[in-house]
Design an enzyme around this catalytic site. Structure first.
Site, short mmCIF file in Angstrom:
data_model
loop_
_atom_site.label_atom_id
_atom_site.label_comp_id
_atom_site.label_asym_id
_atom_site.label_seq_id
_atom_site.Cartn_x
_atom_site.Cartn_y
_atom_site.Cartn_z
N SER A 161 21.63 12.10 -28.01
CA SER A 161 21.33 13.21 -29.09
C SER A 161 20.16 12.92 -29.81
O SER A 161 19.33 12.69 -29.39
CB SER A 161 22.72 13.13 -30.08
OG SER A 161 22.73 14.33 -30.93
N ARG A 181 28.22 17.65 -43.69
CA ARG A 181 29.17 16.59 -42.32
C ARG A 181 29.48 17.93 -41.57
O ARG A 181 29.93 18.01 -40.17
CB ARG A 181 28.82 15.50 -43.11
CG ARG A 181 29.68 14.63 -42.01
CD ARG A 181 29.11 14.38 -41.05
NE ARG A 181 29.19 13.09 -40.02
CZ ARG A 181 28.95 12.90 -39.44
NH1 ARG A 181 28.33 13.32 -38.83
NH2 ARG A 181 29.88 11.52 -38.25
N ASP A 231 29.44 20.10 -23.77
CA ASP A 231 28.18 19.96 -24.84
C ASP A 231 27.73 21.16 -25.32
O ASP A 231 26.94 21.67 -24.02
CB ASP A 231 27.38 18.54 -25.11
CG ASP A 231 26.50 18.35 -25.58
OD1 ASP A 231 26.31 19.47 -26.98
OD2 ASP A 231 25.40 16.83 -25.79
N HIS A 281 30.04 17.13 -27.42
CA HIS A 281 28.49 16.36 -27.62
C HIS A 281 28.84 15.39 -28.62
O HIS A 281 27.89 14.32 -27.89
CB HIS A 281 27.43 17.19 -28.82
CG HIS A 281 26.58 16.54 -28.81
ND1 HIS A 281 25.14 16.07 -28.16
CD2 HIS A 281 26.29 16.01 -30.71
CE1 HIS A 281 24.35 16.04 -28.72
NE2 HIS A 281 24.86 15.45 -30.37
N ASP A 282 29.82 15.47 -29.02
CA ASP A 282 30.54 13.63 -29.34
C ASP A 282 30.57 13.02 -28.04
O ASP A 282 30.88 11.31 -28.31
CB ASP A 282 31.08 13.26 -29.62
CG ASP A 282 31.27 13.49 -31.67
OD1 ASP A 282 29.70 13.20 -32.11
OD2 ASP A 282 32.45 13.62 -32.66
#
Lengths: 395, 225
Positions: free
Chosen positions: A165, A235, A331, A364-365
């Site tokens: 990222s 967040r 992602d 994405h994580d």
């Protein structure tokens, strides 16, 4: 968490900004850091963490670049939260980034809040936290700061620079700014520029922070408060973009929290809501709201091609670095097409590049999670690079 | 007499009968391809599979070899060998490479699996100064006989898949390929036919003989002019 525990965590986080529990290099007035914006930072400091041992010829160092809200605590328990390191799946004895073979370094980024100069650090001119008086920093500045740390550690060439990222953006910037100092580069789930969609997401997060009355124009630390609600909302929004519909669905579906039918109220009725609230709350405990503004802004400004006349290949011209680009099928924040742009540019620059798209529903994580194919790919690439570099390969 | 009547004037030297040191176990067609590549060259292997040819080229020719492979397993296996391989689809991704990016572009046993074989060969001649193509010859007598006598799509050692699950969608014969090369106005520098044991077919025979008795064709091409 009780009010007392919370206050304790805040004090701890506050202290980490200036006096981190990890090693820190302090650069004085004689060693200013010139920023892309034209501003000059002096004095400034860089906090970092290392694992493993630097070999005699100083050739086995791997720099890990952390993502947006990460920090230098890659593989040790976090000094504020007590939680395990953020990349413990990847870093450690016998892991792909093997601490028995490699000397692993990770620095807190410029603009961060864990000991490297950032908005919550003390401004030497005023004795108060920098707040928004800190000049805006870029990915380029973060990498320059890391290069100064690497100089300080007496390392000429890094065996590898790796990160996911925003960390992947730094990897690309490293390979572009210091090609002769990077033997191998691993940008994971990254992009050579921040997309308009991602800038848009970033703006929503920043507006949430700034809309919190406790933000106080960025001067909340002097007032002894924090814009917790705004940062938590930022967040929560961002966290959704790190996952995928498939991952959210398999984890929570539409299940209710502690009941079997809707409660007809606005408390966290669905499990996914309560999960997001928890993510938001645990985040404010360890992260500084102004830092969130600075690092998201740094990502927004990142556009490696723009720095090279709009031609990304020029950023890598003549590069001898061995690249391994990795993306994930699910992602949607940094989709595979962005990684392909990088690969295409590296091809056009005749650089040595490998690319693999890993199939996963984790979004994405995925780069932070235990994804076996990621582990295998990174291990294979690093082992082969170590052989090419003449580093001893573990049997 | 047309150019189809006999093999190209400059015929490749025979592939080594026995694998030499460091290449033990390598397929003869791969050795034939490797034998056509100048030492130290920059090579792109299109459809590199598990990287066997790339490794052979790096080890025996000191080549700067790269690959494209569509399967994740192949890419992973190649990367674990320390090879530079990009996961991608040659049928589209070759367009991304600049002109003259490589000294050689290789299509080793992959032409028949391409959706656009003609376009792929055009691209290989644009990207590389030279192109090397090896493919199973559908004109081989055993295949002809199989079709003629049994009326079924052949399943052989080189073509082990049944018609319904084969990755191969564009079969051609040596004669077909040579005609395509002429159509693309490319020059054949070397040509080798290998028999069912991977041995080179005699060179002093006409094309029809190759087309009948070669199980595989290996061709070194370059652009005209």
């Amino acid at each position: 968490m009780t009010k007392h525990e919370k206050a304790k965590a805040f004090d701890l986080a506050r202290r980490e900004a200036d006096e981190p529990s990890s090693p820190v290099v302090r650069f004085g007035a004689e060693a200013p850091l010139k920023l892309v914006s034209g501003a000059v930072l002096a004095p400034w400091q860089c906090a970092y963490q290392t694992y493993g041992t630097l070999n005699a010829d100083r050739s086995n160092a791997i720099l890990i670049c952390h993502a947006l809200t990460g920090d230098q605590h890659v593989a040790n328990s976090h000094p504020v939260t007590g939680k395990p390191g953020w990349w413990q799946t990847m870093v450690g004895p016998g892991r792909p980034l093997d601490t028995d073979r490699f000397f692993i370094i990770c620095a807190n980024v410029l603009g961060g809040c864990m000991g490297t100069t950032g908005p919550s650090s003390t401004n030497p001119a005023t004795g108060k936290p920098w707040g928004l008086d800190l000049p805006v920093v870029t990915i380029h500045d973060m990498v320059d700061a890391q290069a100064r740390l690497i100089d300080h550690l007496g390392i000429d060439t890094l065996f590898a620079v790796a990160g996911g990222s925003m960390g992947g953006m730094q990897v690309l910037q490293w390979a572009s700014s210091y090609p002769e100092r990077v033997f191998a580069a691993l940008p994971i789930a990254a992009a050579a520029r921040h997309s308009a969609q991602n800038i848009a997401f970033g703006e929503v997060g920043r507006q949430a922070v700034m809309a919190d009355p406790e933000w106080r124009g960025g001067h909340y630390l002097e007032a002894g408060t924090r814009p917790e609600k705004g940062l938590a909302v930022a967040r929560m929004g961002a966290h959704i973009t790190y996952l995928s519909e498939a991952a959210l669905h398999s984890k929570f579906g539409r299940r209710f929290q502690n009941r079997s039918a809707p409660g007809f109220h606005f408390d966290a009725d669905f499990q996914v809501e309560s999960y997001l609230r928890h993510q938001g709350l645990s985040f404010v405990e360890r992260f500084d709201a102004n830092s969130y503004l600075y690092v998201t802004r740094a990502m927004d400004y990142f556009d490696l091609a723009a720095d090279h006349g709009g031609v990304l290949a020029r950023a890598f011209r003549g590069s001898k670095t061995r690249f391994c680009v990795i993306s994930f099928t699910s992602d949607w924040l940094f989709p595979t097409s962005e990684s392909r742009q990088i690969v295409k540019a590296l091809n056009a620059a005749a650089a040595s590049v490998s690319f693999v798209e890993i199939e996963t529903d984790k979004g994405h994580d995925a780069f932070l999670l235990d994804v076996p194919e990621l582990t295998t790919t990174v291990r294979g690439f690093l082992d082969a690079a170590a052989k090419a570099r003449g580093l001893k390969v573990a049997s | 007499m047309t150019s189809l009547d006999r093999p190209a004037a400059d015929i490749a030297t025979a592939a080594p009968a026995k694998p030499s040191n460091g290449t033990h176990g390598a397929r003869v067609d791969l050795l034939t391809v490797a034998g056509m590549i100048a030492p130290g060259a920059r090579v792109l292997d299109v459809g590199c599979g598990d990287g066997a040819l790339l490794r052979l080229l790096a080890e025996t020719r000191g080549a700067d070899a790269r690959g494209i492979e569509i399967s994740r397993e192949g890419v992973a296996a190649s990367m674990a060998k320390g090879l530079a391989v990009i996961q991608g689809d040659a049928d589209t991704d070759l367009a991304d490479y600049p002109d003259d990016a490589f000294d050689y572009v290789v299509l080793s046993q992959t032409l028949q699996a391409m959706r656009r074989p003609r376009w792929v060969i055009e691209q290989m001649l644009r990207i590389g100064r030279r192109g090397i193509v090896s493919f199973p010859n559908f004109g081989h007598w055993r295949i002809r006989a199989h079709l003629l006598l049994r009326g079924q799509m052949p399943v052989t050692e080189n073509l082990p898949d049944s018609w319904y699950d084969t990755p191969n969608i564009h079969f051609c014969t040596i004669r077909d390929f040579v005609e395509l090369v002429h159509e693309l106005d490319a020059e054949m520098e070397k040509a080798v036919a290998l028999d069912r044991y991977g041995r080179p077919v005699r060179v002093d025979v006409p094309w029809w003989f190759w087309n009948l008795f070669g199980e595989q064709g290996v061709f070194l091409l370059h652009r005209r002019g």
